[in-house]
Design an enzyme around this catalytic site. Structure first.
Site, PDB file in Angstrom:
ATOM      1  CB  SER A 249      43.496  51.487  32.287  1.00 24.16           C
ATOM      2  OG  SER A 249      44.438  51.049  33.839  1.00 24.16           O
ATOM      3  CG  HIS A 250      46.123  45.634  32.708  1.00 25.69           C
ATOM      4  ND1 HIS A 250      46.038  46.636  31.628  1.00 25.69           N
ATOM      5  CD2 HIS A 250      46.497  44.834  32.066  1.00 25.69           C
ATOM      6  CE1 HIS A 250      46.823  45.407  30.697  1.00 25.69           C
ATOM      7  NE2 HIS A 250      46.157  44.656  30.875  1.00 25.69           N
ATOM      8  CB  VAL A 251      44.163  49.968  38.045  1.00 30.30           C
ATOM      9  CG1 VAL A 251      43.748  50.060  39.742  1.00 30.30           C
ATOM     10  CG2 VAL A 251      45.482  49.282  37.815  1.00 30.30           C
TER      11      VAL A 251
ATOM     12  N   GLY B 279      43.450  43.667  34.775  1.00 33.62           N
ATOM     13  CA  GLY B 279      43.377  43.418  34.340  1.00 33.62           C
ATOM     14  C   GLY B 279      42.092  43.726  33.044  1.00 33.62           C
TER      15      GLY B 279
ATOM     16  CG  ASP C  44      46.461  50.283  31.047  1.00 35.46           C
ATOM     17  OD1 ASP C  44      46.346  49.221  30.307  1.00 35.46           O
ATOM     18  OD2 ASP C  44      46.526  50.396  32.146  1.00 35.46           O
TER      19      ASP C  44
END
Lengths: 125, 195
Positions: free
Chosen positions: A11-13, A45, A68
Site C-alpha cells: 500500500s501507499h500508506v 508512496g 492498492d
C-alpha cells in the site's frame, strides 16, 4: 504455517498495509502475511526497495501480492522481475481479495480453487 | 552521434532542472493527482546526481542502468517505475546501438510496457510518443516539445491517478508530460537530440 503461499500486502500508506494485515490475521493465523507500506521515511508512496526486501526476506518461495493503486503494481512488477521466487500479482480488490485469499489459504484450499474464488474480485485492469 | 559526455551533460542538467521546477510540477499534480510529482522527481534526480557525481562511465548502457535503478528506488511515486523502466529499457538497447533515436524509442517502449498506456491517455507518453515520431522523421524542434506538452491539456485522463477524475481531468496539463518535456529540452540543449 500454511506452506502453499505467503501473502504480500503493498500500500501507499504503511498504516493501510498494517491495518489490512491485522484484519487478515483474524481469519488466517497460520498464513504468512508480510507488508510493504509507504516509504522508508514513513511518508506516502510505494517503495521498490521495501517491496523487494519483503519478498527476499519472506520464508515462502510462493508469494501472492495484493496492492492498492497504480505505482504499487508497477513497483511490484519490477520486484517480481528481479527475483527467482514465484511472485503472483493479483489485480483484485485490495481488502476483499486479500481477505478471500487469506481465509482460503488458512482452510488449506488448493491454489487453483482460490484463484477461481478470486476471479469475480478482479476489479483492476 | 552523441557522445557519452553529451548524454551525461544533458542528464545532469535534467537533475538540476527538475528541482528548480519542483513547485510547478507539484502544482500541476495537485490539480489532477496527488500533488507530489515535483517532490518525488526531485528526490529521484538528486539521488541520480549523487550517483553520477561519484561514478565514471565508459559505456552508455551502464550509465542508463544506474539512472534507471536509482529512479526506481528513490522516486516513490508512479514516475519512479515509469522513468526507471524507460532508462532500463534504454540500457538494454544501448548494448546494441548508440543511436539517440533508437535509445529514446526504447525508452518509450519501456514506459508503455510498464504503464500499459497508449497515446491520448494524458500521460508522459503523450510527450514521448510524438517526439520519438519527430526524431524518426528528423523533425524534432523546441516547438514540437512545447506543442506535445500543451496538447495534454485538453485530453481526458484514462491512465494514472488523474483517471479517477474522469472528465474533470480535462483542461489541466499533465505533470508527467511536463517533466518529460524538460528531459527532451535538456537532451536537445546538450546536442544529444539535434534540432
Amino acid at each position: 504455517m500454511n506452506k502453499q503461499a505467503a501473502l504480500l500486502l503493498v500500500s501507499h500508506v504503511e498504516g493501510i498495509a498494517e491495518g489490512l494485515k491485522e484484519l487478515l490475521i483474524q481469519v488466517a493465523t497460520d498464513v504468512t502475511i508480510i507488508t510493504a507500506g509507504g516509504l522508508d521515511d514513513g511518508s506516502v508512496g510505494t517503495s521498490f526497495d521495501r517491496i523487494s526486501a519483503a519478498i527476499t526476506d519472506c520464508e515462502s518461495n510462493t508469494i501472492w501480492c495484493f496492492y492498492d493503486l497504480g505505482s504499487a503494481k508497477m513497483n511490484l512488477e519490477i520486484a517480481a522481475e528481479t527475483t527467482d521466487k514465484e511472485v503472483m500479482i493479483l489485480d483484485a480488490a485490495f481488502v476483499e481479495g486479500a481477505y478471500t485469499a487469506a481465509s482460503l489459504l488458512q482452510a488449506e484450499v488448493k491454489l487453483d480453487e482460490i484463484m477461481q474464488q478470486l476471479s469475480p474480485l478482479m476489479v483492476k485492469n | 552521434m552523441a557522445t557519452i559526455e553529451q548524454w551525461l551533460e544533458a542528464l545532469l542538467h535534467f537533475c538540476e532542472e527538475i528541482p528548480q521546477h519542483k513547485d510547478q510540477l507539484n502544482q500541476l499534480d495537485s490539480a489532477i493527482g496527488d500533488g507530489d510529482h515535483g517532490s518525488n522527481m526531485t528526490r529521484g534526480v538528486q539521488a541520480v546526481k549523487d550517483k553520477l557525481d561519484t561514478s565514471s562511465y565508459s559505456e552508455l548502457t551502464d550509465l542508463f542502468k544506474d539512472i534507471g535503478m536509482t529512479l526506481v528506488s528513490k522516486v516513490g511515486g508512479a514516475s519512479g517505475p515509469l522513468y526507471g523502466s524507460a532508462f532500463i529499457s534504454m540500457a538494454k538497447t544501448a548494448t546494441e546501438s548508440s543511436d539517440p533515436t533508437a535509445l529514446m524509442a526504447a525508452g518509450l517502449e519501456g514506459i508503455k510496457k510498464r504503464g500499459r498506456a497508449e497515446p491520448g491517455e494524458k500521460t508522459m507518453i503523450d510527450v514521448w510518443q510524438p517526439l520519438v515520431d519527430k526524431l524518426h522523421a528528423g523533425q524534432l524542434t523546441q516547438e514540437a516539445v512545447s506543442e506535445a506538452f500543451q496538447n495534454t491539456k485538453e485530453m481526458k485522463a484514462s491512465k494514472g491517478r488523474a483517471s479517477y477524475l474522469g472528465d474533470r481531468s480535462i483542461g489541466h496539463l499533465d505533470p508527467g508530460a511536463q517533466s518529460s518535456a524538460y528531459l527532451f529540452d535538456c537532451l536537445m540543449k546538450a546536442g544529444v537530440l539535434n534540432e
